[in-house]
Scaffold this active site. Structure first.
Site, PDB file in Angstrom:
ATOM      1  N   GLY A 281       0.829  -1.206   0.000  1.00  0.00           N
ATOM      2  CA  GLY A 281       0.000   0.000   0.000  1.00  0.00           C
ATOM      3  C   GLY A 281       0.853   1.241   0.000  1.00  0.00           C
TER       4      GLY A 281
ATOM      5  CD  GLU B   6      -0.176   9.454   7.419  1.00  0.00           C
ATOM      6  OE1 GLU B   6      -0.757   8.550   8.017  1.00  0.00           O
ATOM      7  OE2 GLU B   6       0.523  10.320   7.979  1.00  0.00           O
ATOM      8  CG  PHE B   7       5.282   9.980   6.295  1.00  0.00           C
ATOM      9  CD1 PHE B   7       5.847  11.239   6.306  1.00  0.00           C
ATOM     10  CD2 PHE B   7       4.319   9.677   7.232  1.00  0.00           C
ATOM     11  CE1 PHE B   7       5.473  12.180   7.245  1.00  0.00           C
ATOM     12  CE2 PHE B   7       3.933  10.610   8.180  1.00  0.00           C
ATOM     13  CZ  PHE B   7       4.510  11.864   8.181  1.00  0.00           C
ATOM     14  N   GLY B   8       5.134   7.273   2.383  1.00  0.00           N
ATOM     15  CA  GLY B   8       5.835   6.436   1.420  1.00  0.00           C
ATOM     16  C   GLY B   8       5.187   5.071   1.361  1.00  0.00           C
TER      17      GLY B   8
ATOM     18  CG  ASP C 186      -8.424   9.421  12.207  1.00  0.00           C
ATOM     19  OD1 ASP C 186      -9.649   9.344  11.958  1.00  0.00           O
ATOM     20  OD2 ASP C 186      -7.563   9.481  11.325  1.00  0.00           O
TER      21      ASP C 186
HETATM   22  O1  ACK Z   1      -6.052  -1.127   3.815  1.00  0.00           O
HETATM   23  P1  ACK Z   1      -4.766  -1.828   3.670  1.00  0.00           P
HETATM   24  O2  ACK Z   1      -4.648  -3.125   3.053  1.00  0.00           O
HETATM   25  O3  ACK Z   1      -3.980  -1.845   5.083  1.00  0.00           O
HETATM   26  O4  ACK Z   1      -3.750  -0.757   2.986  1.00  0.00           O
HETATM   27  C1  ACK Z   1      -3.130   0.027   3.942  1.00  0.00           C
HETATM   28  C2  ACK Z   1      -1.709   0.287   3.519  1.00  0.00           C
HETATM   29  O5  ACK Z   1      -0.871  -0.573   4.249  1.00  0.00           O
HETATM   30  C3  ACK Z   1      -1.284   1.736   3.744  1.00  0.00           C
HETATM   31  O6  ACK Z   1      -1.387   2.048   5.106  1.00  0.00           O
HETATM   32  C4  ACK Z   1      -1.667  -1.470   4.995  1.00  0.00           C
HETATM   33  N1  ACK Z   1      -1.012  -1.694   6.271  1.00  0.00           N
HETATM   34  C5  ACK Z   1      -0.560  -0.767   7.136  1.00  0.00           C
HETATM   35  N2  ACK Z   1      -0.038  -1.376   8.213  1.00  0.00           N
HETATM   36  C6  ACK Z   1      -0.167  -2.706   8.019  1.00  0.00           C
HETATM   37  C7  ACK Z   1       0.174  -3.862   8.793  1.00  0.00           C
HETATM   38  N3  ACK Z   1       0.759  -3.745   9.983  1.00  0.00           N
HETATM   39  N4  ACK Z   1      -0.103  -5.061   8.287  1.00  0.00           N
HETATM   40  C8  ACK Z   1      -0.707  -5.164   7.095  1.00  0.00           C
HETATM   41  N5  ACK Z   1      -1.064  -4.120   6.320  1.00  0.00           N
HETATM   42  C9  ACK Z   1      -0.792  -2.913   6.788  1.00  0.00           C
HETATM   43  C10 ACK Z   1      -3.011  -0.854   5.181  1.00  0.00           C
END
Ligand code: ACK
Length: 947
Positions: free
Chosen positions: A593, A596-598, A711
């Site tokens: 995914g 916000e930062f990368g 949030d």
């Molecule tokens: O909705 P998603 O699949 O879940 O897409 C976003 C994306 O990265 C950008 O934030 C996923 N994401 C963030 N942290 C985690 C994590 N710890 N394990 C799995 N997916 C994550 C988030």
């Protein structure tokens, strides 16, 4: 002819008297031929061999013979007299110079020569690879120039006459053969070649800026520059590549770059000379060698630093010029001020700081067994303000100590060299005993006691709550108090009575082992029963019980979240709360995914000594500012403070190399909103309530830590493969800027309107109660499988509708009790909203009694916004109990988490028993009243009020 030659010879004797001895040639000239330094005959080839050029030896003033060639056929026409040198090796030269010193008789000074006398001669050369062209035909020679006597005559006085010695220089190039011949052609002049000097030019070996440049032959052209790289002189190192250019006239031009003397050496006379004993030079960029600073010495030449005298030290960061220092003496005048289970310690700085400016203090806390020397380090629960280590101030307050316990505190004075010589001489200590804990001093009476216990060492899962059951010894009826904390205030006790207390913890797997405590309530102590695992203690005055068992001790621990932005240096917070991970332990596998930062990636983490785990890796894109870096990492500083199964777990950070990364546990099912939308209608109600319970439990933990999320929404909850939900998204910047749902309010700042409580929207009152509001919205999102709250209504319409008292209706098939809970969390008055601990209790109750989830509010799903629900309210539990004449159970209800009447609805006999309401008549009365309430509510539910 002979007369003239004679005249010339005598002339030379005169000239030579005026000539200086053969001179030393300049350093930038390399001689190929110097006629004056040839011993014996020159033996050049003259043609014709007779009557043309003649070799004449003369003596200079030092009686050194000089070889000259002379010709003076001025009276005879058509002269063509050649004189060729021997073969001259070219060497590395490409351009050679020929300096000729000669005298030339002025034709006017010779009587009877008009028409035949000349005043010039010609200079030629012929290149060849060996000396095999000695007799080559003259036509093969190439002319270099016609040489005439010019204005540069050296005037030589000879009696009444002035003779002029000419010096002429010609050059020729580019030469390519191994060697060459020169030839002088006379066409009827009266000449004496006094010397011929053939040379090439070089830039001589030179040292500039401590770089040495070798002898360098000039370029072939008179304008060419030869670039030369220098090499550093002995004991020096390059700072910037040293370069110079060798000009055609043998001068060095434009020095660039330089070398610096190595440590232990200094620059003197364009060399690097060693530092003397007692001196040092530590960096090549330093000036000259310096005398060793105070309390240090150097025993050998070339020291790069000085050794410290005995008892003196230097820290790794001390500059070499700094005197050696020693550890400080102990702080003194240590005093303590005990306030219940807190202690304020104050002291005076040490008499000597060791000659340093970096004095700080460390606190060592030891818990000691009374009347013995046995001490153990204090546990992690103890809190220090402002901190335990590296204190700059001379005071610290210590909190969350155990009551009635002996402690020894050591205050260590520490400076940058303490570790070289740690000794108790740098510490002072104090021993003290804490008072009673917590609430007791406030309003505890002889009818009240406070119980504290420790967490079971091996609970069978996460502890959801504790149950305290107590009864008068020898009595059968008992009361129950439930609490999520490890303490309980037990009220309405009878003085002078012995009680038995049972405490047990409940996890998802059920209740654990019961701890039994027997004690008496009275002043003075009237005695008590010591059970197998329990020691009874009774304290007069306010009745405080300290229970010491193998498993339970009594200390209240409340960890408070620390805002990383309150650190003067936010990097310090990162170091404190997040572990630095070596990139070699991380394997990035794919991008999952965009944050916000990368990019956010998934991958694997293998820490030494641990098994490999799947992780999520948030990266900080390149080109960030320092502020963005701190904002990005602030999330790690926040998550790093949490440790809860429903809060995303931080593995660590990478800050020492790029890209900067935050590593968290991997959540296979991604964010909750997407996950629900993908699985619309696929879960049982119990599974959904399980999801809600997980979120509530995480939020309860956060609110206990005094952390306000701001949030909370399904998009910020992550789901793992076991359907466990974890609260995530703790970035600081999203509060200010990057929240996708954020809308700017009139006061500035971005707020996710439809998830946010009215007071937080209007005057930014963000509290755990506003998080409860958001939780209600997240509940609604869960129960509607990811529907957008308030559908396509505008933010303004949402604010208006909420203001007018309208609330989201129950989603399709949503149990009534859950919608009631939502409505409670959307109470206008934030004090009326349930606490997260109560929400967790209520959800637990629903999970335990699945039948209570059967009642739904009918098919009210996805109604048009015009059917927003007007929140009903049944009034308070206290009022209700009063109406049914059972107000004595107020405590029981509130302790069990029933704060509103709606929450009472799913109640059963068993619940009442657990709450300590054991009288069956009272139980019946309560349950029948609950039934009445329910039927009344159904009636009210049918009358929805449109906006
Ligand atoms: O909705 P998603 O699949 O879940 O897409 C976003 C994306 O990265 C950008 O934030 C996923 N994401 C963030 N942290 C985690 C994590 N710890 N394990 C799995 N997916 C994550 C988030």
């Amino acid at each position: 002819m002979a007369g003239i030659i004679y005249a010339l010879t005598s002339l030379f004797l005169g000239i030579c008297a005026g000539l200086s001895a053969p001179r030393n040639h300049p350093a930038n000239e390399v001689t190929l031929l110097d006629s004056r330094s040839v011993q014996g005959d020159l033996a050049w080839v003259a043609s014709p061999t007779e009557g043309g050029w003649e070799e004449v030896s003369i003596m200079d003033e030092k009686n050194i013979p000089i070889r000259t060639y002379q010709v003076c056929n001025v009276m005879e026409p058509n002269q063509n007299n050649w004189l060729r040198t021997h073969w001259i090796r070219r060497g590395p030269a490409q351009r050679i110079y020929i300096e000729i010193k000669f005298t030339l008789r002025d034709c006017n000074s010779l009587p009877g020569v008009i028409g035949t006398c000349k005043e010039t001669f010609n200079l030629y050369y012929l290149e060849s690879d060996s000396d095999n062209e000695r007799f080559a035909h003259e036509s093969r020679f190439e002319k270099i120039d016609t040489v005439a006597a010019d204005e540069s005559f050296t005037q030589v006085d000879i009696g009444d006459r002035i003779m002029k010695l000419n010096t002429e220089v010609r050059d020729v190039g580019v030469l390519s053969r191994t060697g060459f011949y020169l030839a002088f052609q006379d066409v009827g002049a009266c000449i004496a070649l006094v010397s011929v000097h053939v040379f090439y030019k070089k830039c001589p070996l030179a040292v500039r800026n401590l770089a040495q440049f070798p002898d360098t032959v000039t370029g072939a052209d008179t304008s060419s520059l030869v670039e030369v790289r220098g090499s550093c002189v002995n004991h020096s190192e390059e700072q910037e590549v040293p370069k110079m250019y060798c000009g055609a006239d043998g001068e060095w031009l434009v020095p660039i770059g330089n070398c610096l003397c190595n440590p232990g050496y200094e620059e003197r006379n364009e060399q690097c000379q060693v530092c003397k004993v007692g001196y040092y030079r530590s960096l090549s960029s330093d000036g000259g060698c310096r005398k060793c600073p105070l309390h240090s010495y150097s025993m050998k030449e070339g020291a790069t630093s000085c050794d410290c005298d005995k008892g003196y030290y230097r820290s790794e960061t001390d500059p070499a010029a700094m005197p050696c220092t020693h550890p400080p003496s102990a702080p003194h005048n240590l005093i303590s001020n005990v306030n219940e289970t807190s202690v304020l310690l104050e002291w005076s700085p040490p008499i000597t700081s060791g000659g340093r400016q970096d004095l700080t203090y460390n606190v060592v806390c030891k818990q000691c067994v009374r009347d013995t020397q046995r001490c153990t380090p204090c546990g992690d629960d103890v809190r220090y303000s402002p901190q335990r280590l590296s204190l700059r101030s001379t005071r610290v307050s210590v909190h969350q100590l155990q009551a009635h316990t002996n402690y020894t505190f050591q205050i260590w004075a520490v400076n940058g060299v303490s570790k070289h010589s740690p000794s108790l001489e740098q510490a002072t200590s104090i021993t003290l005993t804490t008072n009673q804990a917590g609430e007791c001093s406030k309003d505890i009476t002889r009818h009240t006691l406070s119980l504290f216990w420790d967490k079971p060492e091996k609970p069978n899962g996460v502890i959801l709550e504790y149950e305290v059951k107590y009864y008068e010894k020898n009595e059968r009826s008992y009361r129950i108090v439930k609490t999520t904390s490890r303490s309980a205030d037990i009220k309405d006790l009878t003085p002078l009575t012995s009680y038995v207390f049972h405490v047990r913890a409940r996890t998802a797997a059920g209740y654990g082992e019961t701890l039994i405590v027997s004690l008496s309530v009275a002043a003075p102590v009237v005695g008590g029963v010591i059970s197998s695992a329990v020691l009874l203690l009774l304290v007069a005055g306010c009745v405080v019980v300290l229970l010491l068992t193998l498993i339970i001790t009594f200390i209240i621990t409340k960890r408070i979240y620390v805002d990383p932005y309150t650190y003067e240096d936010p990097n310090q917070a990162i170091r404190e709360f997040a572990k630095e991970i070596n990139t070699s332990c991380i394997k990035i596998e794919k991008v999952i995914g965009i944050g916000e930062f990368g990019e956010v990636c998934s991958g694997r983490l293998k820490l030494p000594g641990k098994r490999e785990i799947c992780v999520a890796i948030k990266t900080l894109k390149a080109g960030f500012t320092e502020q963005q870096r701190l904002d990005f990492l602030s999330e790690a500083s926040v998550i790093g403070q949490f440790d809860h199964p429903n809060i995303i777990h931080l593995e660590g950070v990478v800050t020492k190399c790029k890209p900067v990364m935050i590593i968290t546990e991997y959540m296979e099912n991604g964010s909750l909103d997407m996950f629900l939308r993908k699985n619309d209608g696929r879960f049982t109600v119990i599974q959904l309530v399980g999801i809600l319970r997980g979120i509530a439990s995480g939020m309860k933990y956060l609110s206990d830590m005094s952390y306000v999320h701001r949030d909370l929404a399904a998009r910020n909850i992550l789901v793992n493969s076991n359907l466990v939900c974890k609260v995530s998204d703790f970035g600081m910047s999203r509060v200010l800027e990057d929240e996708p749902e954020g809308a700017y309010t009139t006061r500035g700042g971005k707020i996710p309107i439809r998830w946010t409580a009215p007071e937080a929207i209007t005057y930014r009152k963000f509290t755990s109660a506003s998080d409860v509001w958001s939780y209600g919205i997240a509940m609604w999102e869960v129960m509607s499988y990811g529907e957008r709250p308030y559908w396509d209504m505008s933010n303004q319409d949402v604010i208006k509708a909420i203001e007018e008292g309208y609330r989201l209706p129950p989603p399709m098939e949503c149990p009534l009790a859950l919608h009631q809970l939502m409505l409670e969390s959307w109470m206008r008055e934030r004090a009326d909203r349930p606490k997260f601990s109560q929400i967790v209790n209520m959800l637990d109750k629903l999970i335990r009694n699945p039948a209570t989830l059967k009642r739904t509010a009918g098919d009210a799903s996805r109604p048009h916004p015009s059917t927003l629900h007007h929140a009903p309210s049944l009034g308070s539990v206290d009022e209700w109990l009063k109406t049914i004449g059972l107000e004595q159970y107020r405590e029981n209800f509130s302790t069990a988490g029933f704060c509103s009447l709606e929450s009472v609805l799913p109640m059963s006999h068993e619940d009442l028993g657990k709450m300590g309401i054991s009288c069956s008549a009272h139980q019946r009365k309560i349950l029948s009243s609950v039934q009445e309430l329910l039927s009344g509510m159904h009636h009210r539910q049918d009358t929805k009020v449109p906006v």
